[in-house]
Design an enzyme around this catalytic site. Structure first.
Site, mmCIF file in Angstrom:
data_model
loop_
_atom_site.group_PDB
_atom_site.id
_atom_site.type_symbol
_atom_site.label_atom_id
_atom_site.label_comp_id
_atom_site.label_asym_id
_atom_site.label_seq_id
_atom_site.Cartn_x
_atom_site.Cartn_y
_atom_site.Cartn_z
ATOM 1 C CB CYS A 220 -0.160 -1.461 -0.148
ATOM 2 S SG CYS A 220 1.023 -0.333 -0.556
ATOM 3 C CB CYS B 281 -0.506 5.274 -4.963
ATOM 4 S SG CYS B 281 -1.768 4.169 -4.303
HETATM 5 N N1 LIG Z 1 0.992 5.252 1.525
HETATM 6 C C1 LIG Z 1 2.181 5.078 0.580
HETATM 7 C C2 LIG Z 1 1.773 5.623 -0.800
HETATM 8 C C3 LIG Z 1 0.680 4.602 -1.296
HETATM 9 C C4 LIG Z 1 0.870 3.342 -1.464
HETATM 10 C C5 LIG Z 1 -0.277 2.603 -2.225
HETATM 11 N N2 LIG Z 1 -1.454 2.459 -1.654
HETATM 12 C C6 LIG Z 1 -0.043 1.624 -3.161
HETATM 13 O O1 LIG Z 1 -0.948 0.871 -3.651
HETATM 14 O O2 LIG Z 1 1.129 1.453 -3.694
HETATM 15 C C7 LIG Z 1 3.413 6.148 0.953
HETATM 16 O O3 LIG Z 1 3.300 7.033 1.586
HETATM 17 O O4 LIG Z 1 4.481 5.279 0.750
#
Ligand SMILES: N[C@@H](CCC[C@H](N)C(=O)O)C(=O)O
Length: 260
Positions: A199, A75
């Site tokens: 994200c 993340c």
């Molecule tokens: N939900 C994603 C992992 C988290 C990604 C995130 N919020 C970021 O900032 O990169 C997954 O399960 O791939």
């Protein structure tokens, strides 16, 4: 009997996280508990939960869980938040190296509070029906579209995430628009199963995909997400993209104790 758990709440461009100082290994995670802590009605409410743990050879270790309670891949926004948290705890000052699920990450905190996080190199970029699939520590699907403000991210993102090749492992889905070397991005996140405000691995994936498609002419890219602004910079190498940095704010919102 319920036990009181100390937690911190952080956000990085509106991607929000419960963070637990787990250097003593007191927090015994399980899917049901993490899901409850991330639930805004029954717990604290967050897109994910992060444990800061001890590392043998580096400053600390990051363990990341999605809001659905499952441990997941990297993340980027969470990585920037845990660096700010490590500084708050006095574990680091300006620079650090920490362990995460996708390997080692370097980071530095600027005097204006922005956190720069070094992301994994990217050496495989695949085309998929005029869209792009790549891994920046987490898997991402990138679709360049005209009208990113009006798309139904929840519906269209879920359609792709649950479509044939991605159903089993899941994928994060990014919709992006390029305008004069600035990217506007909205993301449907796996494990949250909804749009989040930002994200980090997603904006990194879109920046690299845009460079690879020659949609931008710079390697320092400004990005707008619904939760705020980020930047991504990188170098093109013979095998792909390296020296990839994600840059943006990471802020403590509150801290507290929850009975669990
Ligand atoms: N939900 C994603 C992992 C988290 C990604 C995130 N919020 C970021 O900032 O990169 C997954 O399960 O791939």
């Amino acid at each position: 009997m319920s036990k009181a758990l100390q937690f911190y709440k952080y956000q990085g461009t509106g991607n929000d996280f419960v963070i637990i100082d787990n250097r003593t290994n007191n927090f015994k995670n399980n899917t049901k508990l993490v899901k409850k802590l991330c639930d805004p009605k029954f717990g604290i409410g967050a897109d994910g939960l992060i444990c800061l743990e001890n590392s043998m050879n580096h400053d600390f270790k990051m363990v990341y869980f999605n809001a659905d309670g499952h441990e997941s891949s990297m993340c980027g926004n969470g990585g920037r938040c845990i660096v700010a948290f490590a500084k708050h705890l006095g574990i680091i000052e300006k620079h650090c190296t920490f362990e995460a699920v996708d390997g080692l990450h370097k980071a530095q905190i600027e005097s204006n509070g922005q956190v720069q996080l070094k992301m994994s190199d990217v050496d495989e970029i695949n085309n998929y029906d005029n869209n792009i699939v790549l891994d920046t520590g987490s898997p991402h699907f990138v679709s360049f579209i005209e009208n990113v403000e009006n798309i139904d991210v929840h519906k269209k993102g879920a359609d792709i995430r649950y479509s044939d090749p991605f159903t089993k492992d899941g994928i994060n889905v990014n919709f992006a628009h390029v305008e004069k070397d600035t990217l506007k991005i909205r993301t449907y996140e796996r494990g949250v199963e909804d749009e989040t405000l930002s994200c980090g691995t997603g904006v990194t994936a879109v920046a690299i995909a845009a460079a690879d498609q020659k949609l931008i002419s710079t390697n320092l890219i400004n990005i707008k997400t619904p939760g705020g602004s980020l930047s991504v910079k990188f170098d093109k190498s013979t095998s792909g993209y390296e020296n990839v940095w994600l840059i943006g704010p990471a802020k403590m919102v509150f801290k507290g104790e929850i009975l669990c």
